[in-house]
Design a protein around this motif. Structure first.
Motif, PDB file in Angstrom:
ATOM      1  N   GLN A  73      96.686  70.295 176.927  1.00 25.37           N
ATOM      2  CA  GLN A  73      96.746  68.926 177.439  1.00 25.37           C
ATOM      3  C   GLN A  73      97.341  67.955 176.405  1.00 25.37           C
ATOM      4  O   GLN A  73      96.784  66.897 176.111  1.00 25.37           O
ATOM      5  CB  GLN A  73      95.345  68.459 177.853  1.00 25.37           C
ATOM      6  N   LEU A  74      98.495  68.302 175.854  1.00 28.68           N
ATOM      7  CA  LEU A  74      99.152  67.475 174.842  1.00 28.68           C
ATOM      8  C   LEU A  74     100.183  66.554 175.469  1.00 28.68           C
ATOM      9  O   LEU A  74     100.980  66.975 176.322  1.00 28.68           O
ATOM     10  CB  LEU A  74      99.839  68.355 173.791  1.00 28.68           C
ATOM     11  N   ARG A  75     100.175  65.296 175.031  1.00 28.12           N
ATOM     12  CA  ARG A  75     101.188  64.326 175.424  1.00 28.12           C
ATOM     13  C   ARG A  75     102.526  64.695 174.789  1.00 28.12           C
ATOM     14  O   ARG A  75     102.583  65.093 173.638  1.00 28.12           O
ATOM     15  CB  ARG A  75     100.750  62.940 174.981  1.00 28.12           C
ATOM     16  N   PRO A  76     103.626  64.639 175.539  1.00 27.24           N
ATOM     17  CA  PRO A  76     104.943  64.895 174.934  1.00 27.24           C
ATOM     18  C   PRO A  76     105.175  63.998 173.724  1.00 27.24           C
ATOM     19  O   PRO A  76     104.857  62.809 173.740  1.00 27.24           O
ATOM     20  CB  PRO A  76     105.915  64.570 176.065  1.00 27.24           C
ATOM     21  N   GLY A  77     105.719  64.563 172.670  1.00 27.74           N
ATOM     22  CA  GLY A  77     105.975  63.822 171.446  1.00 27.74           C
ATOM     23  C   GLY A  77     106.139  64.758 170.266  1.00 27.74           C
ATOM     24  O   GLY A  77     106.215  65.989 170.416  1.00 27.74           O
ATOM     25  N   GLU A  78     106.184  64.171 169.053  1.00 29.54           N
ATOM     26  CA  GLU A  78     106.383  64.945 167.833  1.00 29.54           C
ATOM     27  C   GLU A  78     105.040  65.166 167.146  1.00 29.54           C
ATOM     28  O   GLU A  78     104.228  64.246 167.027  1.00 29.54           O
ATOM     29  CB  GLU A  78     107.337  64.221 166.889  1.00 29.54           C
ATOM     30  N   LEU A  93     103.641  72.751 159.405  1.00 30.32           N
ATOM     31  CA  LEU A  93     104.883  72.866 160.180  1.00 30.32           C
ATOM     32  C   LEU A  93     105.167  71.504 160.791  1.00 30.32           C
ATOM     33  O   LEU A  93     104.416  71.029 161.636  1.00 30.32           O
ATOM     34  CB  LEU A  93     104.744  73.924 161.274  1.00 30.32           C
ATOM     35  N   SER A  94     106.237  70.857 160.341  1.00 30.72           N
ATOM     36  CA  SER A  94     106.572  69.523 160.837  1.00 30.72           C
ATOM     37  C   SER A  94     107.714  69.593 161.839  1.00 30.72           C
ATOM     38  O   SER A  94     108.383  70.622 161.992  1.00 30.72           O
ATOM     39  CB  SER A  94     106.955  68.604 159.662  1.00 30.72           C
ATOM     40  N   GLY A  95     107.925  68.471 162.528  1.00 32.10           N
ATOM     41  CA  GLY A  95     109.028  68.388 163.480  1.00 32.10           C
ATOM     42  C   GLY A  95     108.824  69.195 164.744  1.00 32.10           C
ATOM     43  O   GLY A  95     109.795  69.584 165.396  1.00 32.10           O
ATOM     44  N   ILE A  96     107.562  69.457 165.127  1.00 31.44           N
ATOM     45  CA  ILE A  96     107.293  70.199 166.370  1.00 31.44           C
ATOM     46  C   ILE A  96     107.388  69.223 167.533  1.00 31.44           C
ATOM     47  O   ILE A  96     106.582  68.301 167.646  1.00 31.44           O
ATOM     48  CB  ILE A  96     105.918  70.872 166.318  1.00 31.44           C
ATOM     49  N   GLN A  97     108.333  69.426 168.406  1.00 25.87           N
ATOM     50  CA  GLN A  97     108.560  68.529 169.538  1.00 25.87           C
ATOM     51  C   GLN A  97     108.028  69.169 170.815  1.00 25.87           C
ATOM     52  O   GLN A  97     108.464  70.239 171.221  1.00 25.87           O
ATOM     53  CB  GLN A  97     110.060  68.232 169.690  1.00 25.87           C
ATOM     54  N   VAL A  98     107.069  68.504 171.438  1.00 31.79           N
ATOM     55  CA  VAL A  98     106.476  68.994 172.684  1.00 31.79           C
ATOM     56  C   VAL A  98     107.050  68.186 173.845  1.00 31.79           C
ATOM     57  O   VAL A  98     106.969  66.951 173.853  1.00 31.79           O
ATOM     58  CB  VAL A  98     104.944  68.877 172.658  1.00 31.79           C
ATOM     59  N   GLU A  99     107.614  68.859 174.800  1.00 27.18           N
ATOM     60  CA  GLU A  99     108.142  68.220 176.004  1.00 27.18           C
ATOM     61  C   GLU A  99     107.136  68.345 177.140  1.00 27.18           C
ATOM     62  O   GLU A  99     106.157  69.085 177.048  1.00 27.18           O
ATOM     63  CB  GLU A  99     109.477  68.863 176.407  1.00 27.18           C
ATOM     64  N   ALA A 100     107.384  67.595 178.193  1.00 27.80           N
ATOM     65  CA  ALA A 100     106.487  67.625 179.352  1.00 27.80           C
ATOM     66  C   ALA A 100     106.450  69.024 179.960  1.00 27.80           C
ATOM     67  O   ALA A 100     107.501  69.671 180.136  1.00 27.80           O
ATOM     68  CB  ALA A 100     106.935  66.606 180.386  1.00 27.80           C
ATOM     69  N   PRO A 405     100.226  55.744 175.143  1.00 32.05           N
ATOM     70  CA  PRO A 405     100.621  55.622 176.551  1.00 32.05           C
ATOM     71  C   PRO A 405     101.938  56.302 176.875  1.00 32.05           C
ATOM     72  O   PRO A 405     102.108  56.840 177.971  1.00 32.05           O
ATOM     73  CB  PRO A 405     100.713  54.102 176.753  1.00 32.05           C
ATOM     74  N   THR A 406     102.897  56.245 175.946  1.00 30.64           N
ATOM     75  CA  THR A 406     104.180  56.911 176.145  1.00 30.64           C
ATOM     76  C   THR A 406     104.490  57.761 174.930  1.00 30.64           C
ATOM     77  O   THR A 406     103.790  57.720 173.928  1.00 30.64           O
ATOM     78  CB  THR A 406     105.318  55.894 176.367  1.00 30.64           C
ATOM     79  N   ALA A 407     105.576  58.513 175.000  1.00 26.75           N
ATOM     80  CA  ALA A 407     105.930  59.403 173.903  1.00 26.75           C
ATOM     81  C   ALA A 407     106.296  58.647 172.647  1.00 26.75           C
ATOM     82  O   ALA A 407     106.221  59.189 171.538  1.00 26.75           O
ATOM     83  CB  ALA A 407     107.086  60.310 174.327  1.00 26.75           C
ATOM     84  N   HIS A 455     101.831  51.267 167.244  1.00 30.70           N
ATOM     85  CA  HIS A 455     102.858  52.104 166.648  1.00 30.70           C
ATOM     86  C   HIS A 455     104.026  52.196 167.629  1.00 30.70           C
ATOM     87  O   HIS A 455     103.834  52.440 168.825  1.00 30.70           O
ATOM     88  CB  HIS A 455     102.331  53.513 166.365  1.00 30.70           C
ATOM     89  N   LEU A 456     105.223  52.042 167.108  1.00 34.83           N
ATOM     90  CA  LEU A 456     106.421  52.093 167.949  1.00 34.83           C
ATOM     91  C   LEU A 456     107.474  52.946 167.269  1.00 34.83           C
ATOM     92  O   LEU A 456     107.807  52.717 166.098  1.00 34.83           O
ATOM     93  CB  LEU A 456     106.966  50.674 168.189  1.00 34.83           C
ATOM     94  N   GLN A 457     107.988  53.940 167.984  1.00 33.57           N
ATOM     95  CA  GLN A 457     109.094  54.759 167.491  1.00 33.57           C
ATOM     96  C   GLN A 457     110.365  54.314 168.198  1.00 33.57           C
ATOM     97  O   GLN A 457     110.580  54.593 169.371  1.00 33.57           O
ATOM     98  CB  GLN A 457     108.822  56.239 167.740  1.00 33.57           C
ATOM     99  N   VAL A 458     111.211  53.583 167.451  1.00 36.71           N
ATOM    100  CA  VAL A 458     112.425  53.010 168.036  1.00 36.71           C
ATOM    101  C   VAL A 458     113.465  54.090 168.288  1.00 36.71           C
ATOM    102  O   VAL A 458     114.122  54.124 169.317  1.00 36.71           O
ATOM    103  CB  VAL A 458     112.986  51.913 167.116  1.00 36.71           C
TER     104      VAL A 458
END
Length: 532
Positions: A73-78, A93-100, A405-407, A455-458
């Protein structure tokens, strides 16, 4: 003067619940894998931590008998994945990107290596691997503390370069920490990222309680050497020491430790941790007790009982609610401070020569210094004061909420209630100038803090953090002197509003990091109450 906290706490809980229900609906993903050693043998009971790069949320599990772990149940993100096991070097392990709706598999091979790969949060307020940190930062993890037999914060900090730690006597006596030669009040103490300090201290710092902070259930200590004041306030000009509580998770487990040694020392600690419903609810707690029956000179007794714990509830794939506490009760016998030898007429730099131990015993037995042959002694060392003692209590409790709330956007809310009390007693016993009767001085500090951070990732390499902090602090001092002198009371309240913003850039494939930050604080001192 009393604080009214019920309404503010209720309002915070209401906001948390409403926010958790209004999160954007997305298909969650997952990360799973297996931990092995260099010979491909399975590694059970390894601690696996997943850090959300956007919100700072941490999830923890332990590997099962097959060396397997999973985060559902992980939210998409890094994300950053960190694995620790006894006898192995930590791996991140860094830079793991989880998609929907994506199920990732990340198997981890643990190495018997000297190099440590760790994830830290104190430097920038969000998770980073050690290779991404541009500031001087040292991590003391649970393995280090266990292998070195460290039982208190002071002991854990001694090996760290750039820190000067000065302890004035037996374990539990006043201890100061200086970072890079700056003043003692320029090093900020944090408990899980929230400031710990004594509002009744002259500079409002934590020096009065540094020696009382036992590692009851502390998972790691992060030490930032250099300014962190834009994130953590004016006391962080020299550096930041962040004690991070264990978060539990995985199977139910516990430990019990007892040990003893010189100085009449006895130390014990009990810990319990685990999780329920596939780690939707996790917990970790510990109790530690230290008793010193003799101390350095045979008459410096002290005792300390400390409890620490944390509860975590994953409300959804994107929201986490946690509560933690850290408190202690201590007692310490005090000595008189050193003094110059009578008749000292030297000027300039005077070489320190203490009074001989045999003469110190005679003086403590009642012989005046005027009847002793002081020889070349230039100062009188600390002397026992049989009826001088200090008792302290502290309790830091906090509620924290994180949501993404969002990725690319996230926020956190926290409320901390901090209470510190110091009670000094003294009587007519002992050598030198002493009061005619029993005196008592009470110093009480009350600090309530509300934090809100977003927190905001531009872009893929651009992060913006902004936050607001409200703090209400109260200082109470009550003196009960020898009669017929009147009692006295001072009651002072101050409110603080602070805003901060931080902008971070990662360039050249993460090899170059640029950061700019700004903080403004506004103070409002209420009319003091003074009696008589």
């Amino acid at each position: 003067m009393q604080f009214t906290t019920g309404k503010s706490t209720l309002a915070l809980c209401f906001v948390v619940c409403c926010a958790a229900l209004t999160a954007e609906a997305v298909e969650p993903g997952s990360i799973s894998g297996t931990t092995t050693d260099p010979q491909q043998s399975l590694v059970p009971d390894a601690l696996v931590t997943l850090h959300d790069r956007s919100s700072g949320l941490r999830l923890r599990v332990t590997t099962d008998t097959a060396g397997s772990f999973s985060f559902l149940q992980l939210r998409p993100g890094e994300y950053i994945l960190e694995v620790e096991a006894r006898g192995f070097a930590p791996v991140s392990l860094s830079g793991i990107q989880v998609e929907a709706d994506q199920d990732l598999v990340r198997d981890v091979v643990l190495q018997l290596a000297v190099r440590r790969e760790e994830v830290v949060v104190t430097a920038s307020g969000r998770p980073q691997s050690v290779d991404e940190v541009s500031k001087a930062l040292t991590v003391v993890n649970s393995t280090d503390m266990r292998e070195r037999g460290e039982t208190s914060l002071v002991e854990a900090l001694r090996p760290i370069p750039g820190l000067r730690i000065q302890q004035l006597g037996t374990p539990g006596a006043q201890t100061t920490i200086r970072t890079r030669g700056l003043r003692v009040e320029n090093t900020s103490i944090l408990i899980d990222g929230l400031r710990f300090r004594d509002a009744a201290a002259p500079q409002g710092d934590a020096t009065s309680f540094v020696s009382h902070l036992l590692l009851a259930d502390t998972h790691r200590v992060e030490v930032l050497r250099g300014s962190g004041s834009s994130l953590y306030g004016s006391h962080a000009i020299g550096g930041v020491i962040n004690m991070m509580s264990a978060e539990g998770g995985g199977r139910t487990r516990g430990s019990l430790l007892t040990e003893g040694g010189s100085l009449g020392r006895l130390h014990g600690r009990a810990r319990l941790a685990g999780g329920f419903q596939q780690d939707r609810f996790t917990y970790s707690t510990g109790v530690a007790h230290r008793n010193i029956s003799r101390g350095v000179d045979g008459d410096d007794a002290s005792r300390n009982t400390t409890a620490q714990g944390r509860l975590n509830l994953n409300l959804s794939a994107t929201a986490n609610l946690s509560a933690r506490f850290y408190g202690g009760d201590t007692f310490l016998q005090l000595n008189r401070s050193p003094s110059s030898a009578p008749g000292l007429t030297a000027t300039g730099i005077v070489q320190a020569r203490p009074l001989a131990p045999g003469l110190v015993e005679l003086h403590q037995a009642g012989s005046p210094l005027s009847q002793l042959d002081l020889g070349s002694a230039t100062f009188i060392p600390t002397l026992n004061d049989p009826d001088s003692r200090i008792a302290t209590e502290f309790l830091s409790s906090a509620v924290l909420f994180n949501q993404q709330p969002t990725a690319r956007t996230g926020y956190s809310l926290s409320y901390q209630n901090l209470r510190t009390d110091r009670i000094n007693h003294n009587g007519p016993g002992g050598t030198g100038f002493q009061p005619l009767g029993i005196t008592r001085s009470d110093f009480g500090g009350r600090v309530q803090t509300v934090n809100a951070r977003t927190h905001l990732q531009v872009g893929d390499n651009h992060f913006i953090d902004a936050g607001y902090e409200f703090e209400n602090e109260q200082f109470i001092n009550r003196n009960i002197p020898v009669q017929p002198s009147p009692q006295s009371l001072a009651d002072v309240t101050q409110r603080t509003n602070a805003f901060h913003i931080q902008d971070q850039l990662r360039l050249l494939q993460g090899r170059l990091h640029l950061s700019a930050s700004f903080r403004v604080q506004m103070f409002s001192l209420q009319t003091p109450l003074l009696e008589p």
